[in-house]
Write an enzyme that holds these catalytic residues in place. Structure first.
Site, mmCIF file in Angstrom:
data_model
loop_
_atom_site.group_PDB
_atom_site.id
_atom_site.type_symbol
_atom_site.label_atom_id
_atom_site.label_comp_id
_atom_site.label_asym_id
_atom_site.label_seq_id
_atom_site.Cartn_x
_atom_site.Cartn_y
_atom_site.Cartn_z
ATOM 1 N N LYS A 1 3.832 6.358 -1.708
ATOM 2 C CA LYS A 1 2.840 6.044 -1.712
ATOM 3 C C LYS A 1 2.045 6.163 -1.184
ATOM 4 C CE LYS A 1 3.667 1.639 -3.567
ATOM 5 N NZ LYS A 1 3.333 -0.271 -3.307
ATOM 6 N N ARG B 1 12.445 -0.725 -3.651
ATOM 7 C CA ARG B 1 12.246 -0.334 -5.196
ATOM 8 C C ARG B 1 11.605 1.704 -5.041
ATOM 9 N NH1 ARG B 1 7.251 0.221 -7.734
ATOM 10 N NH2 ARG B 1 7.358 -0.783 -10.068
#
Length: 287
Positions: free
Chosen positions: A223, A262
Site C-alpha cells: 500500500k 492479507r
C-alpha cells in the site's frame, strides 16, 4: 488464537496468525491488475499461493484502488465465479472479496468459506440481510465511502478512536439485522480513507482495535503508505519493491495477535508470521 465461528475446521485448528493470499482477477487493481484476469492463469496463481503457504486465497473481481469506478455485477461474477469454482475443486480454502450480496451468495454457493467486504456492508443494503442468513465468517472493514471519493474522507481528530467507534457502529448495525457477531472479523481498512500517518497510528494501536473483541485482519501489502515510508529522491518506493516492508508489518501484526494478514507474496509472509508468533510467545502472550 480466537477464530470466527463458521470457519472450516482445518483453519480453526491453526494456532497462529493466518496468511491470506491476494488474487485480484481484475484489469485495474493497483498492484497486479491484469496479471490474473484470465481464469486459467488466475486458478494457477491461486494454486501457487496455496503451495507457497497461503491458508486462504482471497479472490476479488472489482478494483478498490483510489479513484476506481464500480463494475457491473454481471462482469464481477464472470470474473470471480470460474476462479472460485476451480480453486474450491482443488480443495483450496477461498474467500471472496466483494461488496455485493449477489456475488457473495454465488461464491459461497460455489464453496467459498469466507466473505471479505471492504465496505463492511455499507455499499449494498442487501449484504447485511444476506450475511444474517449465511453461516460463513464475514470481514467488516472500516469504510467511509466508495473508492472514487475516499481520499476526500480521510479527515480525523483521533483516527484510532474514530475508526474503533465506526467499526463498532457497523457491528451493531449488522447485529440488528440478525448477524451473529461471533462470525465477524474486523479490518481497520489501511489505505481506505486514510493518509499515511493514519495508517501508522492504527498499526501502533492494534490493542485498541482488539479491545472491540473481534479477530483482526490486517491488509498492508504494497500500500501507498509503505511506498511513502521508503521513498527516495526518485519518489515513493515502487509497488513490487514494498514486499519486505509488508513482511515487517506482518511480523509485527502477528506479534500483536492479529487473526490474519492479507498479502500479495505469501512465502516470506509465512516466515514473518512465524517470527511474530515466536515473539508473542516469548513475551508471555498466548499465540
Amino acid at each position: 488464537m480466537r477464530h470466527p465461528e463458521g470457519l472450516p475446521a482445518p483453519l480453526r485448528a491453526l494456532d497462529r496468525t493466518l496468511v491470506m493470499g491476494i488474487l485480484n482477477v481484475t484489469p485495474d487493481s493497483f498492484s497486479d491488475g491484469g496479471l490474473w484476469s484470465d481464469a486459467d492463469r488466475a486458478i494457477a496463481r491461486g494454486l501457487g499461493l496455496r503451495q507457497e503457504g497461503a491458508d486462504v486465497v482471497d479472490v476479488g473481481g472489482e478494483s478498490t484502488r483510489p479513484g476506481a469506478d464500480r463494475v457491473p455485477v454481471s462482469e464481477e461474477l464472470d470474473r470471480v465465479l470460474p476462479v472460485v469454482t476451480g480453486l474450491v475443486a482443488a480443495h483450496v480454502p477461498v474467500s471472496i472479496d466483494t461488496m455485493r450480496a449477489e456475488v457473495a451468495a454465488a461464491c459461497v454457493d460455489a464453496g467459498a468459506c469466507l466473505v471479505n467486504d471492504v465496505s463492511g456492508g455499507g455499499a449494498d443494503p442487501e449484504m447485511g440481510p444476506w450475511v444474517a442468513s449465511s453461516t460463513v465468517p464475514y470481514v467488516v472493514m472500516h469504510w467511509r465511502g466508495p473508492s472514487r471519493v475516499m481520499s476526500q474522507l480521510a479527515t480525523y481528530d483521533d483516527v484510532v478512536g474514530e475508526v474503533s467507534a465506526e467499526l463498532r457502529a457497523r457491528v451493531d448495525a449488522l447485529a440488528s439485522l440478525g448477524v451473529d457477531p461471533g462470525r465477524l472479523i474486523l479490518d481497520p481498512g489501511l489505505g481506505f480513507a486514510k493518509e499515511s500517518d493514519h495508517n501508522w497510528q492504527l498499526l501502533g494501536r492494534l490493542d485498541a482495535l482488539q479491545d472491540l473483541g473481534f479477530p483482526l485482519l490486517i491488509g498492508a501489502s504494497r500500500k501507498r503508505f509503505l511506498g511513502d515510508l521508503l521513498a527516495d529522491d526518485s519518489g515513493p518506493r515502487p509497488l513490487d519493491a514494498r514486499d519486505a516492508a509488508g513482511d515487517a508489518v506482518s511480523a509485527l501484526a502477528a506479534a500483536a495477535g492479529a487473526w490474519a494478514v492479507r498479502v500479495h507474496e505469501v512465502a516470506a509472509s509465512r516466515d514473518a508470521v512465524a517470527v511474530g508468533r515466536a515473539w508473542r510467545a516469548a513475551s508471555g502472550e498466548s499465540a
